[in-house]
Each structure stands twice: as structure tokens, then as C-alpha cells.
Enzyme design. Structure first.
Site, mmCIF file in Angstrom:
data_model
loop_
_atom_site.group_PDB
_atom_site.id
_atom_site.type_symbol
_atom_site.label_atom_id
_atom_site.label_comp_id
_atom_site.label_asym_id
_atom_site.label_seq_id
_atom_site.Cartn_x
_atom_site.Cartn_y
_atom_site.Cartn_z
ATOM 1 N N GLU A 188 -10.366 0.568 -3.262
ATOM 2 C CA GLU A 188 -8.903 0.847 -3.514
ATOM 3 C C GLU A 188 -8.259 -0.550 -3.948
ATOM 4 O OE1 GLU A 188 -6.721 2.800 -0.497
ATOM 5 O OE2 GLU A 188 -7.959 4.526 -0.454
ATOM 6 N N HIS A 247 4.555 3.414 -3.234
ATOM 7 C CA HIS A 247 3.159 3.761 -3.673
ATOM 8 C C HIS A 247 3.539 3.900 -5.175
ATOM 9 C CE1 HIS A 247 -0.629 5.570 -4.181
ATOM 10 N NE2 HIS A 247 -1.197 5.398 -2.986
ATOM 11 N N ARG A 250 -0.165 -3.112 -5.166
ATOM 12 C CA ARG A 250 0.710 -2.144 -5.267
ATOM 13 C C ARG A 250 2.015 -2.264 -6.079
ATOM 14 N NH1 ARG A 250 -0.528 1.957 -0.287
ATOM 15 N NH2 ARG A 250 -2.336 2.616 -1.183
ATOM 16 N N HIS A 274 7.002 4.508 0.488
ATOM 17 C CA HIS A 274 5.535 4.937 1.010
ATOM 18 C C HIS A 274 5.417 4.158 2.376
ATOM 19 C CE1 HIS A 274 1.502 6.380 1.244
ATOM 20 N NE2 HIS A 274 1.009 4.994 1.096
ATOM 21 N N ARG A 289 1.295 -4.724 1.924
ATOM 22 C CA ARG A 289 0.236 -4.244 2.684
ATOM 23 C C ARG A 289 -0.934 -3.850 1.885
ATOM 24 N NH1 ARG A 289 -1.293 1.088 3.874
ATOM 25 N NH2 ARG A 289 0.302 1.990 2.653
HETATM 26 C C1 SIN Z 1 -3.464 6.278 -0.680
HETATM 27 O O1 SIN Z 1 -4.432 6.960 -0.328
HETATM 28 O O2 SIN Z 1 -3.242 5.688 -1.636
HETATM 29 C C2 SIN Z 1 -2.797 5.814 0.492
HETATM 30 C C3 SIN Z 1 -3.339 4.973 1.258
HETATM 31 C C4 SIN Z 1 -2.719 3.786 1.874
HETATM 32 O O3 SIN Z 1 -1.374 3.721 1.717
HETATM 33 O O4 SIN Z 1 -3.055 3.015 2.768
#
Ligand code: SIN
Length: 536
Positions: free
Chosen positions: A132, A248, A294, A355, A390
Site C-alpha cells: 500500500e 482517503h 494519502r 476517513h 497515518r
Molecule cells: C484501505 O483499504 O485503503 C484503507 C486502509 C487504511 O485506511 O488503513
């Protein structure tokens, strides 16, 4: 996923539970997401436990978590590398010790979850690890593809309901009782019958989750109204990081529907952002392209949206094998399909949505707040792990690491405790008192005010306007007496605190971006700590 409606749903509630004779518990846990349930299950080893939750047990943000839970369990990974990524994402405000605790204890907590019955997805007999944004290694464990939160929540809820924990649903905590400076219990309102009651407890644990409902557009469920922050602040606990709220970048955007999270893991698998002209654009904003932090991706999308005068951009999945799109993201596939978008063929219209709250009730490394006997864990807390931004999928890990620490600390003799002292530098704020000068307001008005003025891009003038307006609304929140009026009052208070903290921080850092102070400044490399002024 439907949120429960307290007026219609009729399961166990306080009125029926007046059979619950016991009014004192060793542990009072407020909230039934993963933080609350993990703490409660751990606490059963040491004493009586009650979990109070304002909806049904599963009515939580955890249930909606998709991407997963980050932990350094991969062959070429280490807690040190995970620590560095977390600190980099935190933009200078993460607490190194807290991050060290998170990343070094994370793998053991993953083992605990596995022992509890959470079955993470595997490839060739090994736990599958996804990549990620801003992670240097693939380290995100997932379950049921993109249903990680649901797997965890249902597993832990089942364990809690079959244990000796008392789970009281539809029980809204309206205040924390503090006597001689120590938290000693809670006042509770049954959200169906309006019966009020009190419980006393040796340890009161805030695990109420986040506050996405403060904003017009959010990935969070209806229950995420910032209750725990309001409870903590009103009880006199210190808060920190309230100016840092994460949006998000990718939530499904369709007019008239509630935004639905499109996991960052989709970009981790190769999806790319495309503007309305059909151009990929992230190369113009960050070297990490679509997997940039993000806040960078959200602002880039806002910029592209404004340049094309559009309310959304697209997520293009063409680099991901078609069968992988369905098998790896079954929930996203199904939800999009329900709205007529076939992710094996179509691009997904997306826009950023509120988010995750980085700030919250300030704690030490053991989840202690500045009020002895009051603990906080999960999104309601500010442990120092996330700093100004975060790192994706660190939040589920934080809940379990710190929930366990809360219980471990509670078992120590008082003499062995290191309490979290109140800070001299705390900025004392006095929320406006309720007055007869009432104005008309609605939840939607608060959400619009927050989205327009305290959202992804802020500035002093708009923040001032929002703070004034929220202050007038607070004056009109006279004696809330049911779940929705309590929630609205909590949302307004927490929104006002976010606006005030955002006004104080005159720079841009992590998720806090002010167009009138667009640069990071070394003058602001400290946390802003807030406390209610009329509490000693
Ligand atoms: C996501 O699946 O993108 C959310 C995960 C997160 O916010 O840590």
C-alpha cells in the site's frame, strides 16, 4: 453495509437489561470495534468486563476496513523498516517510542489474532502480503480479499458474545464520571428506551473509534461521530493532533450514494488515477506516483477535479488481471456491480472522502490518558504513532498493540504505574455554554461546514468562519436527550476543536494543509495539546 437504526432494531438493550444487577465492573469498555473487543477479551483474564456500545455489537468502523493490517512479517521486512516508513509518513510528529512499540510488538499481536481465529489470506501456504501507499515493503495482511475488517470484527464479536463479557448494545455513554481526579465510571443512556443508568468501574477504556461523520463525504459508518473525543475532553482529558484528519483519496463517487471505500490495495495491485481528460496525472505530483502519501494523492485529485470542473476522477484498473480484480477485491467488485460498474471492464469514478482521525485523546505508551483510570485505544486515541499523517493499514495494528498494553498496565499495582501528566503547554479552550439564543441547525449543516472549511484544503478565513458557526451551534445544543442529539452535540464539539486546532497550526504538515501557510515550518514541529479550561 447498513447501519443499525436504534429506533427500529430491537435487540438486547438497557431497559431489558435492568436484569443486569451488577453495576460495578473491573473494566468498562466503551465501543465494540476491534480496539474495544480486543481489550475486553484480554481483560477477561483479570476481572469482570462490560462492553457498552451505542448500536449493535458489529455496528463499527472496523467492519468496513478493507485493505488490512500492516505488520513486518515478510522475509525481507523488519520492524525497523516498518518504523521508518511510519515515521516518514508522520511528517515529523510521530513519537519514535510509540512507533517502535507498534512495529516491534505488531507481529506478536498478529499471532494473537490468528490464535483467536482470524484467518488471513494465504498464497502458497504463506500469509499473503499486499503493498500500500508509502510502505517500502509489501506488508499488509488481509482476509477475505478486501473484507479484512469484517473478518476481524465478526471473529472477535463471536468470541466476546460467547465469553463471560457483558455486552450491552444500544447503550450510549453520555459522560465519564471523575471523582477526586480519577475516572470511576460512566453514565449511560439506552438509545431505545431513554432509560439512564450508571456503572462504576476500576478501569474505563475509551474505544469509540473515529469521527468521519463530521464530514459530508466519508468512508465511515453512521456511528463514527467522535463521541469518545467529546467524552474525554468533557471529562478533562487532554487531546492532541486534532488538526490532522486524513481523507482517503479513493472513495466511489456516484451522485446520491454514500461514498464507498475503494481500498488503497487496489492501487497497490497496479490501479492508476486518471483525470476526466483520460490522462494519468500522479507523475506531476509525486515520485511515488499513485502510491504517494494519502494527503498528496487527495490534494492532487482535488486539483485535477477543479481543473476539469468535475466532482470526480477515475481509477483505471487495466494493469490488474481481470480475474485478480474479482478474486482479490470481491467486496469492491460486488458493491460496484450493484451500482452498474463492472470493475473487470469499467473505470471507477472516485473522489476523496473523510476517513481517519489522527488526533484524539492523548495517551502514553500504555494507553493511559491524563485522567488516572481512563484509558484510550484505537482511533479515538492519539498514541503518537501516526503523527501528522497515518501510514495506510497501521490503524488496525495500533488498536491491537495498544489495547493489549492498556490491559497489561491495568494489572500493575498503582505504585508501578507511570501516569501521563498534564502538560503545562496545553492550550486551554472553553467551549461556549448552551444559551437561550438558539439557532436552527442540522447534522447536514455541520457536515457541510466541516467539509467546506475544515477539510482537505483549509485557510484561516474559512476556519474562523467554521469555528464561529460551530460555536453558535454548540450554544444551541441544549441538554441532548437521545442518541441523535447527543451525537450531534459531540460532532459539533469535536468539529469546533478541529477548527480551533487547525487555526492554531500556521503551517502545512501531513494531512493538515493550509493554503495561506502552504509550507512546513520548523517553528511548528511540536504537537498541539488541548484541554478544557474549566477543569483543573
Ligand atoms: C484501505 O483499504 O485503503 C484503507 C486502509 C487504511 O485506511 O488503513
Amino acid at each position: 453495509m447498513q447501519d443499525s437504526n436504534p429506533e427500529e432494531d430491537c435487540r438486547v438493550s438497557l431497559s431489558k437489561e435492568n436484569s443486569l444487577m451488577q453495576k460495578h465492573f473491573e473494566y468498562i469498555v466503551i465501543g465494540s470495534g476491534i480496539a474495544g473487543l480486543f481489550a475486553a477479551l484480554e481483560a477477561t483474564k483479570y476481572g469482570s468486563v462490560i462492553v457498552l456500545t451505542k448500536g449493535s455489537i458489529q455496528d463499527t468502523n472496523t467492519l468496513l476496513a478493507q485493505g488490512g493490517i500492516a505488520a513486518a512479517i515478510g522475509k525481507d521486512d523488519s520492524p525497523e523498516i516498518h518504523m521508518q516508513d511510519t515515521i516518514d509518513a508522520g511528517a515529523g510528529l510521530s513519537d519514535r517510542e510509540a512507533v517502535n512499540v507498534l512495529t516491534s510488538e505488531g507481529p506478536s499481536r498478529i499471532n494473537d489474532l490468528i490464535k483467536m481465529g482470524v484467518s488471513f489470506d494465504e498464497i502458497n501456504g504463506r500469509i499473503a502480503l499486499a503493498l500500500e501507499g508509502a510502505h517500502a515493503r509489501p506488508r499488509v495482511l488481509h482476509a477475505g480479499g478486501d473484507a479484512t475488517g469484517a473478518h476481524m470484527e465478526l471473529t472477535l464479536a463471536h468470541l466476546a458474545q460467547t465469553s463471560n463479557i457483558d455486552v450491552l448494545e444500544y447503550a450510549l455513554v453520555t459522560s465519564i464520571k471523575v471523582e477526586s481526579g480519577r475516572a470511576v465510571g460512566v453514565e449511560v443512556l439506552d438509545s431505545q428506551s431513554y432509560v439512564k443508568t450508571q456503572f462504576t468501574g476500576s478501569n474505563v477504556i475509551l474505544a469509540t473509534g473515529g469521527a468521519g461523520q463530521l464530514f459530508k463525504s466519508t468512508t465511515n459508518p453512521l456511528v463514527a461521530t467522535g463521541d469518545g473525543v467529546a467524552l474525554g475532553f468533557n471529562a478533562g482529558a487532554e487531546l492532541t493532533g486534532m488538526e490532522f484528519y486524513q481523507f482517503h483519496p479513493t472513495a466511489l463517487f456516484l451522485p446520491g450514494i454514500r461514498p464507498f471505500l475503494i481500498s488503497e490495495a487496489v492501487r497497490g495491485e497496479g490501479a492508476r488515477l486518471v483525470n476526466r481528460k483520460g490522462d494519468f496525472f500522479m507523475h506531476r505530483y509525486h515520485e511515488k506516483l499513485d502510491l504517494a502519501p494519502r494527503d498528496v494523492v487527495s490534494r492532487a485529485i482535488i486539483n485535477e477535479m477543479s481543473e476539469s470542473n468535475s466532482e470526480y476522477v477515475f481509477l483505471d484498473l487495466s494493469l490488474i488481471n481481470k480475474s485478480t480484480r474479482m478474486s482479490r477485491f470481491p467486496t469492491i467488485y460486488q458493491v460496484c456491480m450493484d451500482y452498474g460498474i463492472d470493475i473487470t471492464k469499467d473505470m471507477i469514478p472516485i473522489a476523496p472522502a473523510a476517513h481517519y482521525m489522527m488526533g484524539g485523546v492523548r495517551t502514553n505508551l500504555w494507553g493511559q490518558t491524563t485522567i488516572p483510570g481512563l484509558y484510550a485505544c484505537g482511533e479515538v486515541s492519539s498514541t503518537g504513532v501516526h503523527g501528522a499523517n497515518r501510514l495506510a493499514s497501521n490503524s488496525l495494528l495500533e488498536t491491537v498493540v495498544f489495547a493489549r498494553r492498556v490491559i497489561e498496565n491495568s494489572t500493575r499495582p498503582l505504585s508501578a504505574n507511570t501516569f501521563l501528566e498534564k502538560t503545562k503547554q496545553a492550550i486551554q479552550l472553553r467551549p461556549p455554554e448552551a444559551s437561550d439564543n438558539k439557532i436552527n441547525f442540522t447534522k447536514e449543516l455541520v457536515q457541510e461546514l466541516m467539509m467546506d472549511n475544515v477539510g482537505i484544503i483549509k485557510n484561516g478565513t474559512d476556519l474562523m468562519k467554521a469555528a464561529d458557526r460551530l460555536s453558535s451551534i454548540l450554544k444551541s445544543c441544549i441538554e441532548p436527550n437521545n442518541r441523535s442529539s447527543h451525537e450531534l452535540s459531540n460532532m459539533t464539539l469535536v468539529g469546533w476543536l478541529m477548527a480551533e486546532a487547525s487555526l492554531i497550526r500556521k503551517e502545512s504538515r501531513g494531512a493538515h494543509f493550509r493554503s495561506d501557510y502552504p509550507k512546513i515550518s520548523s517553528n511548528w514541529a511540536e504537537n498541539i495539546i488541548l484541554r478544557k479550561s474549566d477543569v483543573d
